[in-house]
Design an enzyme around this catalytic site. Structure first.
Site, PDB file in Angstrom:
ATOM      1  N   LYS A  42      42.401  12.335 -11.366  1.00  0.00           N
ATOM      2  CA  LYS A  42      41.924  11.626 -10.315  1.00  0.00           C
ATOM      3  C   LYS A  42      42.875  10.357 -11.122  1.00  0.00           C
ATOM      4  CE  LYS A  42      37.072  11.595 -11.341  1.00  0.00           C
ATOM      5  NZ  LYS A  42      36.164  11.605 -11.377  1.00  0.00           N
ATOM      6  N   GLY A  43      43.890  10.654 -11.928  1.00  0.00           N
ATOM      7  CA  GLY A  43      44.251   9.228 -12.568  1.00  0.00           C
ATOM      8  C   GLY A  43      45.438   9.014 -11.752  1.00  0.00           C
ATOM      9  N   ASP A  99      49.717  10.518 -13.669  1.00  0.00           N
ATOM     10  CA  ASP A  99      49.877   9.043 -14.216  1.00  0.00           C
ATOM     11  C   ASP A  99      50.299   9.604 -15.498  1.00  0.00           C
ATOM     12  OD1 ASP A  99      47.818  10.902 -15.507  1.00  0.00           O
ATOM     13  OD2 ASP A  99      46.510   9.107 -15.228  1.00  0.00           O
ATOM     14  N   ASP A 102      51.617  13.802 -21.045  1.00  0.00           N
ATOM     15  CA  ASP A 102      50.821  13.804 -22.227  1.00  0.00           C
ATOM     16  C   ASP A 102      51.207  15.874 -22.930  1.00  0.00           C
ATOM     17  OD1 ASP A 102      49.628  14.008 -24.767  1.00  0.00           O
ATOM     18  OD2 ASP A 102      47.750  13.645 -23.954  1.00  0.00           O
ATOM     19  N   LYS A 130      54.183  10.690 -23.423  1.00  0.00           N
ATOM     20  CA  LYS A 130      53.868  10.062 -24.509  1.00  0.00           C
ATOM     21  C   LYS A 130      55.168  10.490 -25.085  1.00  0.00           C
ATOM     22  CE  LYS A 130      49.448   9.736 -25.124  1.00  0.00           C
ATOM     23  NZ  LYS A 130      48.514  10.839 -26.036  1.00  0.00           N
ATOM     24  N   ASP A 158      41.513   7.094 -17.136  1.00  0.00           N
ATOM     25  CA  ASP A 158      40.090   6.919 -17.886  1.00  0.00           C
ATOM     26  C   ASP A 158      39.450   7.101 -19.310  1.00  0.00           C
ATOM     27  OD1 ASP A 158      40.426   9.764 -17.450  1.00  0.00           O
ATOM     28  OD2 ASP A 158      37.917  10.043 -17.912  1.00  0.00           O
ATOM     29  N   ARG A 164      39.143   2.781 -14.915  1.00  0.00           N
ATOM     30  CA  ARG A 164      40.024   3.667 -13.926  1.00  0.00           C
ATOM     31  C   ARG A 164      41.201   2.536 -13.598  1.00  0.00           C
ATOM     32  NH1 ARG A 164      41.188   9.029 -13.774  1.00  0.00           N
ATOM     33  NH2 ARG A 164      39.594  10.348 -14.232  1.00  0.00           N
TER      34      ARG A 164
HETATM   35  C1  PRP Z   1      44.911  13.605 -17.636  1.00  0.00           C
HETATM   36  C2  PRP Z   1      46.171  13.423 -16.461  1.00  0.00           C
HETATM   37  C3  PRP Z   1      46.865  14.500 -16.680  1.00  0.00           C
HETATM   38  C4  PRP Z   1      46.705  15.218 -17.558  1.00  0.00           C
HETATM   39  C5  PRP Z   1      47.835  14.636 -18.938  1.00  0.00           C
HETATM   40  O1  PRP Z   1      44.143  14.550 -16.439  1.00  0.00           O
HETATM   41  O2  PRP Z   1      45.366  12.267 -15.565  1.00  0.00           O
HETATM   42  O3  PRP Z   1      46.889  14.736 -15.348  1.00  0.00           O
HETATM   43  O4  PRP Z   1      45.441  14.835 -18.396  1.00  0.00           O
HETATM   44  O5  PRP Z   1      47.805  16.032 -19.298  1.00  0.00           O
HETATM   45  P1  PRP Z   1      48.897  17.329 -20.870  1.00  0.00           P
HETATM   46  O6  PRP Z   1      50.169  16.508 -20.272  1.00  0.00           O
HETATM   47  O7  PRP Z   1      47.823  17.615 -21.110  1.00  0.00           O
HETATM   48  O8  PRP Z   1      48.624  17.667 -19.692  1.00  0.00           O
HETATM   49  P2  PRP Z   1      42.547  14.509 -16.718  1.00  0.00           P
HETATM   50  O9  PRP Z   1      42.582  15.803 -16.918  1.00  0.00           O
HETATM   51  O10 PRP Z   1      41.974  13.779 -17.724  1.00  0.00           O
HETATM   52  O11 PRP Z   1      42.016  14.207 -15.012  1.00  0.00           O
HETATM   53  P3  PRP Z   1      41.578  12.871 -14.338  1.00  0.00           P
HETATM   54  O12 PRP Z   1      43.307  12.407 -13.705  1.00  0.00           O
HETATM   55  O13 PRP Z   1      40.453  12.921 -13.399  1.00  0.00           O
HETATM   56  O14 PRP Z   1      41.417  11.840 -15.512  1.00  0.00           O
END
Ligand code: PRP
Length: 179
Positions: A42-43, A99, A102, A130, A158, A164
């Site tokens: 969703k981010g 978004d 990481d 990051k 979030d 959000r």
């Molecule tokens: C988060 C963020 C990215 C992902 C990044 O998603 O929105 O999609 O993690 O992390 P990574 O580089 O370590 O893979 P999340 O699973 O929290 O879902 P969301 O967007 O619905 O909050």
């Protein structure tokens, strides 16, 4: 400022100005190609809604529901694809939008999946990256802001599905995060 926020890291105006610059680069690369913007739920929702308004090219638009954090503050290491239906991307040039970069696992797994679905090219675009070493995707093709290794919320990001809707990116007070 929201009472749970320790500090605003990137404010609204700075985000919007940066999106205009990112969009110029995307336009230069995608002009004349059959383009599909693919945003990850969703981010990425707030980021993408603002960014694509700066991109006046013909484009299709898809949303993919993937999850790796499962509500916590650390990546689970496992990327789940939650949609029943996957778009047909044969011959398409994909702008994959998220978004935050990481660990890079999400971008790596989704890029592979989109290529499996026939994408001719996948370029990655993130609001935040990051500044950490990664074994996966080293960096996105387009990055809004490089940040430290800290847990951020707001502007789509979030903690336990909250925050959000903040219009800025900020750092949560440690007292709010459950240990
Ligand atoms: C988060 C963020 C990215 C992902 C990044 O998603 O929105 O999609 O993690 O992390 P990574 O580089 O370590 O893979 P999340 O699973 O929290 O879902 P969301 O967007 O619905 O909050």
């Amino acid at each position: 400022m929201h009472e749970d926020i320790e500090k605003v890291l990137i404010d609204e105006d700075v985000i919007q100005r940066r999106l205009a610059v990112l969009a110029e680069k995307v336009i230069a690369d995608f002009d004349g190609k059959p383009m599909v913007a693919v945003a990850l739920l969703k981010g990425a929702v707030l980021f993408v809604a603002d960014l694509i308004r700066h991109i006046p090219l013909p484009m299709e638009f898809e949303l993919l529901n993937v999850s790796s954090y499962h509500g916590g503050t650390k990546s689970s290491g496992e990327v789940l694809f939650l949609d029943q239906r996957q778009p047909d991307l044969h011959g398409k040039h994909v702008l994959l939008l998220d978004d935050i970069l990481d660990t890079g696992l999400t971008m790596e797994a989704v890029t592979a999946k989109l290529k499996e679905q026939g994408a001719e090219e996948v370029k990655t675009c993130v609001l935040l990256a990051k500044d950490i070493p990664r074994d996966t995707v080293k960096e996105a093709d387009y990055t809004g802001f490089v940040i430290g290794d800290e847990f951020v919320v707001g502007y789509g990001l979030d903690y336990q599905d909250r925050y959000r809707n903040l219009p800025y990116v900020g750092i949560l007070k440690s007292s709010v995060i459950q240990s």
